[in-house]
Every structure is written in structure tokens, then in C-alpha cells.
Design a protein around this motif. Sequence first.
Motif, PDB file in Angstrom:
ATOM      1  N   ARG A   1       0.899  -1.213  -0.057  1.00  0.00           N
ATOM      2  CA  ARG A   1       0.083  -0.021  -0.010  1.00  0.00           C
ATOM      3  C   ARG A   1       0.814   1.190   0.175  1.00  0.00           C
ATOM      4  O   ARG A   1       0.617   2.290  -0.677  1.00  0.00           O
ATOM      5  CB  ARG A   1      -0.927   0.098   1.279  1.00  0.00           C
TER       6      ARG A   1
ATOM      7  N   ASP B   1       2.268   6.705  -7.421  1.00  0.00           N
ATOM      8  CA  ASP B   1       1.118   7.671  -7.643  1.00  0.00           C
ATOM      9  C   ASP B   1       1.779   9.195  -7.498  1.00  0.00           C
ATOM     10  O   ASP B   1       1.237  10.178  -7.779  1.00  0.00           O
ATOM     11  CB  ASP B   1      -0.143   7.848  -7.035  1.00  0.00           C
TER      12      ASP B   1
ATOM     13  N   ASP C   1       2.277   1.685  -3.431  1.00  0.00           N
ATOM     14  CA  ASP C   1       1.180   2.341  -4.359  1.00  0.00           C
ATOM     15  C   ASP C   1       1.111   3.844  -4.344  1.00  0.00           C
ATOM     16  O   ASP C   1       0.825   4.402  -4.965  1.00  0.00           O
ATOM     17  CB  ASP C   1       0.048   1.592  -4.089  1.00  0.00           C
TER      18      ASP C   1
END
Length: 260
Positions: free
Chosen positions: A16, A23, A19
Amino acid sequence: MPNDEAVVGSIARAARVLDVLVDMPEGAALADVVARTSFSKTTAHRVLAALQDVDYVVQDPEARTYRLGIRLGALARSAAAIDMAGIAYCGMRRLADVTGDTVFLSVPEGPSAVCVAREVGAYPIRTLTLDRGDRRPLGVGGGALALYCAMPASTRAAVNRANAAWLAEYGFDAERLERAKADFDRVGYAMNAGGVVAAMSAVGLPVVTAGGRLAAALAVGAINERMEQARLEQVILPALREETARLAARLSVREPEADT
């Protein structure tokens, strides 16, 4: 030692956080990670510290923001190479069986050609001039030359500028590679006739997808005596063309559809 559930939970938390960093390639502050993961500040900091310990994440010493590390990029490239080798395996095995010679799969990476797979045929004198993971300047070797010849002129010029010193180590230069490109345009394949190892030759073809992406090159290498023109035209090139087309078709299916 942590139990299995704790390990799985740690991996999920790390994923997580990664990720979030994907981004935010310009860098994410700890507050950004907390906001986007809903982790506590303590948990987010602990996960980031663990990722830093293995060089998957780096922190800017001035801005104190976090970004993905180079080591993680290397893992991603390795995964792509494994995927490519897996897709090409059956075709490479057929090609090695038909020719009896050594088959190489190379992919372009910047100004380099990287060998990502090799299959060996049954002929007792083997051409093992490249191993998986070996890197050469584009243009040096059958597969590397096939990749070079499939590139536009502007890209080839940039590659030659970047590789000038590296090419010289192999006795190559831009002029020699451009002559080889002219031969490629004339005969339809890339031929390295003893240019790297005197007793060995290789013939290569680029793998270009339906979308026009230069994905890889397949090459067959053998001792010079097995590369005489009749055998090249009757045995090696027909099989090489067939497997190159098959691989291009398989890779084309996996390409995302173009936006309409």
C-alpha cells in the motif's frame, strides 16, 4: 519470529505504501502516506523505514520526502525480463531443436541490448557467447544488431553517441553499424559474421508488435561453418522468421488497446 499472518500483513502494508509512491513520483511526505493509506503515523513511518532498509524507498535528505528506489526499478525490469523469457520459451526451444544451434533472446534497454534467455541446440559445438543477464551495446552481436537496425535513424544516432567508447571496446563504431543497417535493409536480417568472437556468427531478427513496439530480438548463433549461405537460407532463416512472427503475435495480444 513473526507468525505467517504478521508477515502477510507486513507485505500488504508495504504494498500500500509503494502504491502511494508510484502515484507520487515527485516525492511523498509522511503526511501524504498517512492520508492515502489511513495508517497511523507510527505505522506509516515504520513501513517506510523498513522499505528504506532494503533500498526499495529513498528519502530526500532536504525535503524529507520519500520516493521509490533504484533497486525496486531493477526488480521491475527483472520481472519484465522473466515474463518475456517465459512467453518466448516454447518458440526458442523449437528454434533450437530445428537448427541444432544456440538461440538468444535480447531486449533493448537504453543504449544496451540485454540477453534475457538462451536455449541450446543439440549440435556438440555450442555457441555460448552470451548468457542470461549479459549486456552489450546495441549493434554488437546478432540480436543486438537486429534491435539496432529496427530503430529509427534519430534513435540510432543517439545510441551511437552514447555508446562511442563502449563500441570501441568491441572494435565497432557508428560507421560500421550503419553499414550493417544498410545490409539489413537489403537482405532483411541482421548478420554478425564473427564480429564479436572470430569463430562464431549469429543471425538475428527484431520482434516488432502490431502496435509498432520494438519488443525484442531473436538470434541464432553457431560456428562459422554452420552459417554458410545455403544452410542459412534453407534452415535457419525460415525457422527464425516463423518464430519471430509467432512471438510478435503473442506480444501483440498482450498490448493495451490504443485509445480511440
